[in-house]
Design a protein around this motif. Structure first.
Motif, PDB file in Angstrom:
ATOM      1  N   ARG A  64       0.765  -1.192   0.024  1.00 42.15           N
ATOM      2  CA  ARG A  64      -0.071  -0.035   0.075  1.00 42.15           C
ATOM      3  C   ARG A  64       0.762   1.179   0.150  1.00 42.15           C
ATOM      4  N   MET A  65       0.545   1.870  -1.134  1.00 39.33           N
ATOM      5  CA  MET A  65       1.450   3.360  -1.290  1.00 39.33           C
ATOM      6  C   MET A  65       1.388   4.261  -0.026  1.00 39.33           C
ATOM      7  N   ASP A  66      -0.017   4.338   0.325  1.00 33.76           N
ATOM      8  CA  ASP A  66      -0.103   5.153   1.593  1.00 33.76           C
ATOM      9  C   ASP A  66       0.607   4.848   2.739  1.00 33.76           C
ATOM     10  N   GLU A  67       0.419   3.715   3.015  1.00 35.75           N
ATOM     11  CA  GLU A  67       1.339   2.964   4.212  1.00 35.75           C
ATOM     12  C   GLU A  67       2.679   3.389   4.109  1.00 35.75           C
ATOM     13  N   ILE A  68       3.276   2.955   2.886  1.00 39.70           N
ATOM     14  CA  ILE A  68       4.376   3.232   2.609  1.00 39.70           C
ATOM     15  C   ILE A  68       5.285   4.688   3.079  1.00 39.70           C
ATOM     16  N   PHE A  69       4.301   5.684   2.471  1.00 36.25           N
ATOM     17  CA  PHE A  69       4.642   6.911   2.520  1.00 36.25           C
ATOM     18  C   PHE A  69       4.373   7.687   3.806  1.00 36.25           C
ATOM     19  N   ALA A  70       3.419   6.851   4.769  1.00 33.15           N
ATOM     20  CA  ALA A  70       3.034   7.391   5.864  1.00 33.15           C
ATOM     21  C   ALA A  70       4.123   7.045   6.988  1.00 33.15           C
ATOM     22  N   LEU A  71       4.905   5.900   6.648  1.00 30.87           N
ATOM     23  CA  LEU A  71       5.687   5.294   7.657  1.00 30.87           C
ATOM     24  C   LEU A  71       7.292   5.286   7.363  1.00 30.87           C
ATOM     25  N   GLY A  72       7.438   5.050   6.216  1.00 24.72           N
ATOM     26  CA  GLY A  72       8.783   4.656   5.857  1.00 24.72           C
ATOM     27  C   GLY A  72       9.941   5.983   5.794  1.00 24.72           C
ATOM     28  N   ILE A  91      12.438   8.291   1.462  1.00 23.31           N
ATOM     29  CA  ILE A  91      11.204   8.650   1.214  1.00 23.31           C
ATOM     30  C   ILE A  91      10.685   9.932   0.668  1.00 23.31           C
ATOM     31  N   ASP A  92      11.463  10.840   1.285  1.00 25.30           N
ATOM     32  CA  ASP A  92      11.108  12.272   1.142  1.00 25.30           C
ATOM     33  C   ASP A  92      11.566  12.940  -0.189  1.00 25.30           C
ATOM     34  N   GLU A  93      12.432  12.110  -0.637  1.00 24.16           N
ATOM     35  CA  GLU A  93      13.037  12.594  -1.982  1.00 24.16           C
ATOM     36  C   GLU A  93      12.411  11.836  -3.381  1.00 24.16           C
ATOM     37  N   THR A  94      11.222  11.103  -2.945  1.00 25.15           N
ATOM     38  CA  THR A  94      10.693  10.228  -4.045  1.00 25.15           C
ATOM     39  C   THR A  94       8.986  10.663  -4.047  1.00 25.15           C
ATOM     40  N   ASP A  95       8.507  10.096  -4.914  1.00 24.86           N
ATOM     41  CA  ASP A  95       7.207   9.898  -4.782  1.00 24.86           C
ATOM     42  C   ASP A  95       6.461   8.672  -5.485  1.00 24.86           C
ATOM     43  N   ALA A  96       5.196   8.600  -5.317  1.00 25.41           N
ATOM     44  CA  ALA A  96       4.336   7.396  -5.964  1.00 25.41           C
ATOM     45  C   ALA A  96       4.769   6.893  -7.198  1.00 25.41           C
ATOM     46  N   ILE A 102       6.461   3.566  -8.525  1.00 22.18           N
ATOM     47  CA  ILE A 102       5.635   2.537  -9.441  1.00 22.18           C
ATOM     48  C   ILE A 102       6.623   2.339 -10.692  1.00 22.18           C
ATOM     49  N   ARG A 103       7.348   3.395 -11.296  1.00 16.72           N
ATOM     50  CA  ARG A 103       7.935   3.214 -12.386  1.00 16.72           C
ATOM     51  C   ARG A 103       9.275   2.366 -12.428  1.00 16.72           C
ATOM     52  N   LEU A 104      10.019   2.289 -10.989  1.00 17.06           N
ATOM     53  CA  LEU A 104      10.832   1.390 -10.715  1.00 17.06           C
ATOM     54  C   LEU A 104      10.430   0.045 -10.604  1.00 17.06           C
ATOM     55  N   MET A 105       9.163  -0.234 -10.160  1.00 21.23           N
ATOM     56  CA  MET A 105       8.742  -1.458 -10.052  1.00 21.23           C
ATOM     57  C   MET A 105       8.452  -2.012 -11.574  1.00 21.23           C
ATOM     58  N   VAL A 106       7.833  -1.378 -12.364  1.00 19.78           N
ATOM     59  CA  VAL A 106       7.476  -1.698 -13.686  1.00 19.78           C
ATOM     60  C   VAL A 106       8.999  -1.547 -14.512  1.00 19.78           C
ATOM     61  N   PHE A 121       2.056   1.225 -16.331  1.00 23.50           N
ATOM     62  CA  PHE A 121       1.893   1.959 -15.111  1.00 23.50           C
ATOM     63  C   PHE A 121       0.652   2.252 -14.543  1.00 23.50           C
ATOM     64  N   ASN A 122      -0.418   2.419 -15.147  1.00 18.77           N
ATOM     65  CA  ASN A 122      -1.740   2.704 -14.517  1.00 18.77           C
ATOM     66  C   ASN A 122      -2.293   1.507 -13.624  1.00 18.77           C
ATOM     67  N   LEU A 123      -1.978   0.162 -14.277  1.00 14.51           N
ATOM     68  CA  LEU A 123      -2.364  -0.813 -13.488  1.00 14.51           C
ATOM     69  C   LEU A 123      -1.713  -1.112 -12.384  1.00 14.51           C
ATOM     70  N   TYR A 124      -0.379  -0.656 -12.409  1.00 19.19           N
ATOM     71  CA  TYR A 124       0.433  -0.630 -11.032  1.00 19.19           C
ATOM     72  C   TYR A 124      -0.107   0.271 -10.029  1.00 19.19           C
ATOM     73  N   GLN A 125      -0.200   1.552 -10.665  1.00 17.27           N
ATOM     74  CA  GLN A 125      -0.810   2.636  -9.940  1.00 17.27           C
ATOM     75  C   GLN A 125      -1.895   2.524  -8.901  1.00 17.27           C
ATOM     76  N   ALA A 126      -2.898   1.979  -9.680  1.00 14.62           N
ATOM     77  CA  ALA A 126      -4.390   1.554  -9.191  1.00 14.62           C
ATOM     78  C   ALA A 126      -4.107   0.389  -8.206  1.00 14.62           C
ATOM     79  N   ALA A 127      -3.382  -0.668  -8.603  1.00  9.73           N
ATOM     80  CA  ALA A 127      -3.303  -1.619  -7.684  1.00  9.73           C
ATOM     81  C   ALA A 127      -2.593  -1.252  -6.430  1.00  9.73           C
ATOM     82  N   TYR A 128      -1.598  -0.391  -6.391  1.00  5.06           N
ATOM     83  CA  TYR A 128      -0.837  -0.046  -5.085  1.00  5.06           C
ATOM     84  C   TYR A 128      -1.348   1.075  -4.377  1.00  5.06           C
ATOM     85  N   GLU A 129      -2.435   1.682  -4.882  1.00  2.68           N
ATOM     86  CA  GLU A 129      -3.012   2.756  -4.002  1.00  2.68           C
ATOM     87  C   GLU A 129      -3.635   2.105  -2.965  1.00  2.68           C
TER      88      GLU A 129
END
Lengths: 329, 499
Positions: free
Chosen positions: B201-209, B226-231, B235-239, B489-497
């Protein structure tokens, strides 16, 4: 056909070979036991004697037909109530015909109905109430035994009609009594049912993989109930014939059939886990057990001794057949 | 100096390279997030660090010193505690016993008083969010899934290890439980402990990491603050690659789809594992169901098929309401379902191919007799369409390869054409050539007018075949991708949101 070269495993496979293996073993053992019997007591393997053995085997084989179906259906399927149904049918038949040929039809219909009803209750208990078959049918056996005591009040009652006795003991056609022909007919019917009907396919499917059968739209519960109903009806038929064989019904006359009916099925190549096997082997198993029983009687081993031998035979069979086949699935 | 370093560790299981080159560096006092798609190797990497899997190569350093960790017990002595994704609780024992399972107080005899006192300290951490019936003395089997997950978390916390690894610890928890858990983790971090956290979960990752390490195809591709990157970057790195995943899916949407008639209409369908799912499916359309594994896709398909009937909502097939009470009922109406778990749901093991390929035909045609020659004639075209390799109809299905077994199971649905074909991850565990044959056939069936719903755990299969993709997250549809939006990209983004 677009069927291409099979895998190496395919190449050497013959479905008949697998089916025949237990059958051949059983037939070979039958011949060996007959020879042993003749050696122990000359005349054991005479034509007359073999015919008598076949009549007894037919009784056992008819019970085993129903047992076979229930076991094929899988999910620990087993019918321990068959002995009680045989006894009950013998008593109902004896009382309904009370020595008169005119009462035979009514007796047959009454017994079939009683057998079907008992099977229906077994089937409903197993499928809808989810009671394990072992427990359900053992409980049913207890109920039937109690019922027999109540009905008869300890006094033997009912007599076989002469027509029924003749059907079981006197030659009918080609020197064989009617019961042998009945058994052959049942054998042909069973083979047809299992190999040439959709119901047969379905019985194997639910015995092999119930979940897949359900997902393929098969009526799993209805089919399993039907198997128990058929088992009750086969046991009832055997009970009627048993009355014809003994002339009158006596206490718990059918009880001796429970264990052998299971052994005959396993001996014939149907594992207790279900899903494979058939009735041809079971018929050979029934004959084999009857010959074994005859030998044990010849060497003066009494009923309790025979039960011990049968019990041990079943355990040995489980070791050789049942377990191996269950593991292979 | 980093507290924990994994350098180029690898692990192969049989023919599968689960992890090719895993690198991880965790500092004291940080929450380090590990992310990657299903099967990318992140769980394997964690298991190596925790000693439950031994690497084939690579090295582990603790506080700069090389170490070999042979088993979980040894990991514990090195100060590494882990929460496993697969629940590992003793169902018949109490909550307290489970929390302290590996560390029961007392000598030969367990000191009950001490046990309850110690366990209660960890239970108190979640005071107010544990839910009804949760106590030190409750047996685990009486607990709800979220409560069991809490026990598993407390068990990991009770190790008091300086390095704590959590492999997807929040999947069953509700919002309040997650918030409390995160508060606890922040406090532990402040104490100087190191936390490795796997989440989808992207929100968890950015809230905690504090930092995130991305794994792709068994290889560590990057570690970012985390403070130097964004969702989007994660996702681009994962894809993979800067521009990768931006191209639209290969398959053009079915022509004149708008004009095509609606075959299946699903309205606000809810049941175990999914809620408020609605969609219309047109003749000739392939509808893809996407998202992370187990977000309700299979549950919806099984509900539509009647295998586990839905609790509410409406389904209509060709304009008539469909009562999805049992497979038998839906099959008769023209629904077909292929399960990815062919051993459980499909194959009638030990029985001949003929008996495996004909049950649906027998049901739809109300056959009573099985005439083998006529059944063979009916089954042949369906098997040929899938290029099924088999030696004869009398051979047991178990003698075939997995791919050919699945083809037999699929062919049983094609003897009499269904109107709707539900595919529930149908290519799981089958070889590449069988997959190719299968998708060729699926596209052909769609072109001939069959309405198809495809769930696949492989995104490429969805992107390559679906006209439209519904992305599932937490049991509901969170996004619909159509036309040019159907990108990896969109598929990953939606899945990990966040759901």
């Amino acid at each position: 056909m677009s069927a291409v070269e099979g895998t190496r495993k395919d190449a050497g496979f013959s479905p008949m070979a697998a089916l025949k293996a237990p059958l051949m073993v059983a037939l070979l053992l039958i011949v060996l036991l007959l020879a042993l019997g003749e050696y122990l007591s000359p005349g054991f393997a005479s034509a007359q004697q073999i015919l008598r053995l076949l009549i007894v085997a037919a009784l056992m084989g008819i019970v085993a037909a129903g047992q076979n179906l229930v076991i094929l259906g899988g999910r620990e399927g087993i019918d321990l109530s068959v002995g009680g149904v045989v006894s009950l049918a013998a008593i109902i038949a004896g009382n309904l015909m009370s020595g008169q040929d005119s009462g035979i039809l009514l007796a047959v219909l009454g017994c079939l109905a009683a057998g079907a009803l008992i099977g229906l209750i077994n089937g409903i208990g197993v499928t809808l109430l989810r009671i394990p078959p072992l427990v359900m049918t053992l409980g049913m056996l207890g109920v039937l035994q109690g019922l027999l005591v109540v009905i008869r009040n300890g006094i033997p009652s009912g007599r076989a009609a002469p027509g029924l006795s003749g059907f079981v003991t006197q030659p009918l056609f080609l020197g064989l009594p009617g019961i042998i022909w009945l058994w052959i007919a049942i054998g042909l019917l069973m083979a047809f049912l299992l190999r040439r009907t959709i119901l047969g396919y379905r019985i194997y499917a639910i015995g092999s993989n119930e979940q897949a059968a359900f997902m393929a739209g098969m009526p799993v519960k209805t089919t399993r109930i039907l198997l128990f109903v058929l088992s009750g009806m086969f046991a009832a038929i055997a009970g009627i014939c048993l009355l014809g064989y003994t002339g009158s019904s006596f206490a718990n006359v059918g009880e001796q059939y429970m264990l052998p009916s299971i052994i005959a099925v396993v001996f014939g190549g149907t594992p207790l886990s279900g899903g494979k096997g058939g009735y041809t082997g079971t018929m050979a198993g029934a004959i084999l057990l009857t010959v074994l029983q005859g030998i044990l009687t010849t060497v003066n081993i009494d009923e309790s001794g025979r039960q011990m031998v049968f019990g041990a035979t079943l355990l040995l069979l489980m070791l050789f057949y049942g377990r191996g086949q269950a593991l292979r699935t | 100096m980093a507290r924990l370093v994994a350098k180029a560790v690898s692990k192969t299981y049989g023919a599968t390279k689960a992890l090719r080159r895993g690198d991880l560096e965790v500092e004291a006092g940080e929450v380090h997030v590990l992310i990657g798609s299903n099967g990318s190797g992140k769980s394997t990497l964690c298991k190596i660090v925790a000693g439950s899997v031994r690497p084939d190569s690579g090295e582990l350093l603790l506080d700069g010193k090389p170490v070999t960790i042979n088993d979980p017990q040894e990991a514990k002595t090195y100060g590494i505690g882990i929460f496993y994704q697969e629940l590992s609780l003793a169902a018949h024992r109490t909550v307290a016993e489970n929390i302290l399972l590996s560390n029961l107080p007392g000598g030969v005899f367990v000191d009950r008083k001490q046990l309850v006192a110690t366990a209660s300290r960890y239970i108190a951490l979640f005071d107010g969010v544990t839910g009804e019936g949760f106590s030190a003395g409750a047996t685990v089997e009486a607990l709800r899934p979220d409560q069991r997950q809490l026990v598993e978390i407390m068990k990991a916390l009770s190790t008091e290890a300086p390095i704590l690894i959590f492999d997807e610890p929040t999947s069953a928890l509700d919002r309040a439980q997650v918030d409390r858990f995160f508060d606890i983790l922040r406090r532990l971090k402040a104490e100087g402990r190191s936390i490795v956290f796997i989440s989808h979960r992207m929100d968890e990752i950015f809230a905690l990491g504090d930092r995130v390490t991305v794994i792709r195809d068994g290889e560590t591709v990057a570690t970012k603050r985390i403070d130097e990157t964004d969702a989007a970057e994660v996702i681009r790195l994962m894809v993979g690659g800067e521009s990768a995943g931006m191209e639209t899916a290969a398959r053009a949407p079915a022509a004149n789809k708008a004009a095509a008639q609606t075959v299946l209409s699903v309205g606000n369908l809810s049941g175990v594992g999914f809620h408020n799912v609605s969609f219309d499916l047109a003749a000739g359309e392939i509808l893809g169901l996407g998202g992370l594994h187990g977000q309700g896709q299979s549950a919806v398909l099984r509900a539509l098929f009647g295998a586990s009937p839905p609790s509410s909502g409406s389904v209509s097939l060709k304009g008539e309401p469909l009562d999805a009470n049992s497979p038998r009922a839906t099959i008769k109406r023209g629904v077909a379902y292929v399960s990815g778990d062919r051993r459980r749901d499909g194959v009638i093991a030990g029985r001949p191919i003929l008996e495996n390929v004909t049950p649906i035909h027998a049901l739809k045609q109300r056959l009573a007799l099985a005439a083998p020659s006529s059944l063979r004639d009916r089954a042949k075209p369906a098997l040929e369409a899938l290029r099924t390799k088999f030696a004869g109809f009398g051979h047991p299905i178990s003698s075939l390869s997995g791919g050919n077994q699945q083809k037999i199971v699929i062919a049983r649905w094609l003897i009499d054409r269904p109107d709707v074909l539900l595919l529930d991850d149908p290519t799981k565990g089958i070889d590449l050539s069988a997959k190719t044959d299968l998708f060729q056939l699926i596209r052909k069936l769609a072109a001939e007018g069959m309405a198809i719903v495809l769930y696949s755990s492989e995104d490429a299969e969805l992107l390559g075949n679906a006209d439209r993709i519904l992305v599932f997250n937490g049991g509901g549809v969170t996004r619909e991708l159509t036309g040019a939006d159907r990108t990896a990209f969109n598929l990953y983004q939606a899945a990990y949101e966040a759901a």
